[in-house]
Every structure is written in structure tokens, then in C-alpha cells.
Motif scaffolding. Structure first.
Motif, PDB file in Angstrom:
ATOM      1  N   PHE A 262     -20.255 -24.785 -14.620  1.00 42.69           N
ATOM      2  CA  PHE A 262     -20.262 -26.064 -15.352  1.00 42.69           C
ATOM      3  C   PHE A 262     -19.764 -27.448 -14.291  1.00 42.69           C
ATOM      4  O   PHE A 262     -20.398 -28.341 -14.563  1.00 42.69           O
ATOM      5  N   LEU A 263     -19.074 -26.886 -13.261  1.00 46.85           N
ATOM      6  CA  LEU A 263     -18.682 -28.160 -12.488  1.00 46.85           C
ATOM      7  C   LEU A 263     -20.051 -28.398 -11.558  1.00 46.85           C
ATOM      8  O   LEU A 263     -20.194 -29.612 -11.087  1.00 46.85           O
ATOM      9  N   LEU A 264     -20.995 -27.458 -11.424  1.00 42.56           N
ATOM     10  CA  LEU A 264     -22.179 -27.904 -10.642  1.00 42.56           C
ATOM     11  C   LEU A 264     -23.289 -28.795 -11.470  1.00 42.56           C
ATOM     12  O   LEU A 264     -24.123 -29.205 -10.895  1.00 42.56           O
ATOM     13  N   PHE A 265     -22.841 -28.773 -12.714  1.00 44.68           N
ATOM     14  CA  PHE A 265     -23.849 -29.476 -13.642  1.00 44.68           C
ATOM     15  C   PHE A 265     -23.298 -30.907 -13.421  1.00 44.68           C
ATOM     16  O   PHE A 265     -23.937 -31.931 -14.041  1.00 44.68           O
ATOM     17  N   VAL A 266     -22.202 -31.204 -12.958  1.00 43.84           N
ATOM     18  CA  VAL A 266     -22.023 -32.724 -12.996  1.00 43.84           C
ATOM     19  C   VAL A 266     -22.390 -33.235 -11.706  1.00 43.84           C
ATOM     20  O   VAL A 266     -22.374 -32.814 -10.570  1.00 43.84           O
ATOM     21  N   PRO A 267     -23.126 -34.181 -11.757  1.00 45.13           N
ATOM     22  CA  PRO A 267     -23.836 -35.065 -10.563  1.00 45.13           C
ATOM     23  C   PRO A 267     -23.074 -35.436  -9.524  1.00 45.13           C
ATOM     24  O   PRO A 267     -23.448 -35.133  -8.234  1.00 45.13           O
ATOM     25  N   PRO A 268     -21.793 -36.027  -9.844  1.00 44.29           N
ATOM     26  CA  PRO A 268     -21.114 -36.395  -8.820  1.00 44.29           C
ATOM     27  C   PRO A 268     -20.586 -35.306  -8.022  1.00 44.29           C
ATOM     28  O   PRO A 268     -20.432 -35.173  -6.705  1.00 44.29           O
ATOM     29  N   ILE A 269     -20.265 -34.064  -8.583  1.00 41.22           N
ATOM     30  CA  ILE A 269     -19.764 -33.010  -7.831  1.00 41.22           C
ATOM     31  C   ILE A 269     -21.004 -32.455  -6.832  1.00 41.22           C
ATOM     32  O   ILE A 269     -20.753 -31.933  -5.788  1.00 41.22           O
ATOM     33  N   ARG A 270     -22.222 -32.103  -7.418  1.00 45.03           N
ATOM     34  CA  ARG A 270     -23.322 -31.888  -6.605  1.00 45.03           C
ATOM     35  C   ARG A 270     -23.482 -32.657  -5.470  1.00 45.03           C
ATOM     36  O   ARG A 270     -23.733 -32.419  -4.409  1.00 45.03           O
ATOM     37  N   ASP A 271     -23.470 -33.978  -5.650  1.00 45.38           N
ATOM     38  CA  ASP A 271     -23.329 -35.050  -4.612  1.00 45.38           C
ATOM     39  C   ASP A 271     -22.374 -34.672  -3.464  1.00 45.38           C
ATOM     40  O   ASP A 271     -22.639 -34.762  -2.305  1.00 45.38           O
ATOM     41  N   ALA A 272     -21.175 -34.574  -3.894  1.00 42.96           N
ATOM     42  CA  ALA A 272     -20.203 -34.119  -2.958  1.00 42.96           C
ATOM     43  C   ALA A 272     -20.339 -32.661  -2.418  1.00 42.96           C
ATOM     44  O   ALA A 272     -20.345 -32.509  -1.007  1.00 42.96           O
ATOM     45  N   VAL A 273     -20.985 -31.775  -2.856  1.00 46.72           N
ATOM     46  CA  VAL A 273     -21.097 -30.546  -2.083  1.00 46.72           C
ATOM     47  C   VAL A 273     -22.291 -30.936  -1.495  1.00 46.72           C
ATOM     48  O   VAL A 273     -22.359 -30.058  -0.223  1.00 46.72           O
ATOM     49  N   TRP A 274     -23.314 -31.468  -1.800  1.00 46.91           N
ATOM     50  CA  TRP A 274     -24.603 -31.590  -1.015  1.00 46.91           C
ATOM     51  C   TRP A 274     -24.019 -32.490   0.515  1.00 46.91           C
ATOM     52  O   TRP A 274     -24.345 -32.157   1.670  1.00 46.91           O
ATOM     53  N   HIS A 275     -23.090 -33.343   0.279  1.00 44.63           N
ATOM     54  CA  HIS A 275     -22.779 -34.210   1.442  1.00 44.63           C
ATOM     55  C   HIS A 275     -21.673 -33.165   2.405  1.00 44.63           C
ATOM     56  O   HIS A 275     -21.742 -33.330   3.693  1.00 44.63           O
ATOM     57  N   PHE A 276     -21.156 -32.565   1.820  1.00 46.85           N
ATOM     58  CA  PHE A 276     -20.273 -31.402   2.364  1.00 46.85           C
ATOM     59  C   PHE A 276     -21.191 -30.298   3.184  1.00 46.85           C
ATOM     60  O   PHE A 276     -20.891 -30.047   4.447  1.00 46.85           O
ATOM     61  N   ALA A 277     -22.126 -29.786   2.613  1.00 48.99           N
ATOM     62  CA  ALA A 277     -23.044 -28.943   3.453  1.00 48.99           C
ATOM     63  C   ALA A 277     -23.958 -29.805   4.481  1.00 48.99           C
ATOM     64  O   ALA A 277     -24.408 -29.255   5.313  1.00 48.99           O
ATOM     65  N   LYS A 278     -24.404 -31.072   4.061  1.00 46.07           N
ATOM     66  CA  LYS A 278     -25.376 -31.671   4.717  1.00 46.07           C
ATOM     67  C   LYS A 278     -24.886 -31.710   6.182  1.00 46.07           C
ATOM     68  O   LYS A 278     -25.592 -31.776   7.189  1.00 46.07           O
ATOM     69  N   SER A 279     -23.438 -31.920   6.436  1.00 44.35           N
ATOM     70  CA  SER A 279     -22.907 -32.175   7.528  1.00 44.35           C
ATOM     71  C   SER A 279     -22.844 -31.122   8.499  1.00 44.35           C
ATOM     72  O   SER A 279     -22.685 -31.177   9.618  1.00 44.35           O
ATOM     73  N   ARG A 280     -23.041 -29.739   7.582  1.00 46.24           N
ATOM     74  CA  ARG A 280     -23.128 -28.525   8.554  1.00 46.24           C
ATOM     75  C   ARG A 280     -24.348 -27.808   8.674  1.00 46.24           C
ATOM     76  O   ARG A 280     -24.329 -26.833   8.992  1.00 46.24           O
ATOM     77  N   ILE A 281     -25.432 -28.561   8.247  1.00 48.42           N
ATOM     78  CA  ILE A 281     -26.844 -28.022   8.587  1.00 48.42           C
ATOM     79  C   ILE A 281     -27.509 -28.906   9.550  1.00 48.42           C
ATOM     80  O   ILE A 281     -27.558 -30.001   9.583  1.00 48.42           O
TER      81      ILE A 281
END
Length: 161
Positions: free
Chosen positions: A98-117
Motif C-alpha cells: 500500500f505504501l508503494l501505491f502512494v506517488p510521493p513515497i515512490r518518488d522518495a524510493v526512486w531518489h534513494f535508489a537513483k543515488s546508488r545506481i
């Protein structure tokens, strides 16, 4: 995530789910607990369908507008993961789904992962497609019809013998 954490996660997540089932089942009963699991799976499949189709429409509009829909593609992967988590029985996985369905949380996960990719271009050049030449960026050789002819190979297994 280091690979050494994966076996640990495969052990800890089911243990958390079992503990949550025991606690929730002790508070509200077995059948209401099972009903909650079924309801969250139904709600998750509805959310997956609604957000998935909306995201596909956004990706198509970005592509037709000439933009690369990188953010939307990543969100699509996260929505698919959220759907899998919601279809997996359990309260912990449902919460994460359910948390992954919230767009701001998806953006936060993407920004966290993008800095490590680290994205590596295997062609060795820029990410721009070449304006002249073939896909590898080499020169194009233009032949006249008289300079090229195709003859069947008698040794080929695909030739008509």
C-alpha cells in the motif's frame, strides 16, 4: 542491498508475518483476520489496475510527445512490486504494498535508489543515437544495385536442396 542480506530477509519477513497473524488473530479472531487478508488482496488488485492503466496512458503520452518517460517506467516497476506484495498474504507485505501505491513515497524510493545506481553505456559513446552510420556508430557504405548481389549458399542448411 548486499546479497548476504537476502537470506536474512527471506527468514525475517515470514517470521514477521506469522507474528502479525498471531497478534491480529488473537485480537479480532481467525475469520476476521482471514477476511482482512482477502479484502486487502481485492483492494490491491483494484489499485493495481487503476494506477497501472493511468501510468500506461502517461507513458504513451510522454512517448508521443517525444519525452523519455524514465520516472513513469520506474513507477511502473514499483506499482508491479506493490501488486505482488498485496497479493502475497500478510499484513507486513500489505503495508509495504500500500505504501508503494502512494506517488510521493515512490518518488522518495526512486531518489534513494537513483543515488546508488550507476548506469553504464555499453556502446562506449554518448547516449545519443548516431546521426550517420549504423547502430554501432560505424560508417555507412552505400552500394549501387550493380555492386551487390545475393547468391544462395549450397552448404546452408536452410537452402532448398
Amino acid at each position: 542491498m548486499p546479497f548476504s542480506l537476502i537470506p536474512f530477509m527471506l527468514l525475517i519477513i515470514p517470521m514477521l508475518e506469522i507474528a502479525t497473524f498471531v497478534v491480529v488473530g488473537g485480537q479480532i479472531g481467525v475469520f476476521p483476520t482471514l477476511a482482512m487478508i482477502v479484502v486487502t488482496a481485492i483492494i490491491g488488485s483494484i489499485l493495481l489496475r487503476v494506477q497501472g492503466f493511468g501510468l500506461i496512458a502517461k507513458i504513451q503520452s510522454d512517448i508521443s510527445g517525444g519525452k523519455m518517460p524514465a520516472r513513469e517506467l520506474v513507477h511502473g516497476v514499483m506499482i508491479a512490486i506493490a501488486g505482488i506484495l498485496l497479493l502475497t498474504p500478510g499484513f507486513v507485505t500489505d503495508t509495504c504494498g500500500f505504501l508503494l501505491f502512494v506517488p510521493p513515497i515512490r518518488d522518495a524510493v526512486w531518489h534513494f535508489a537513483k543515488s546508488r545506481i550507476n548506469i553504464v553505456n555499453l556502446r562506449g559513446g554518448s547516449d545519443q543515437s548516431p546521426t550517420k552510420g549504423d547502430a554501432s556508430g560505424g560508417p555507412t557504405i552505400d552500394l549501387d544495385e550493380d555492386d551487390f548481389k545475393r547468391e544462395p549458399d549450397a552448404n546452408s542448411p536452410w537452402s532448398d536442396k
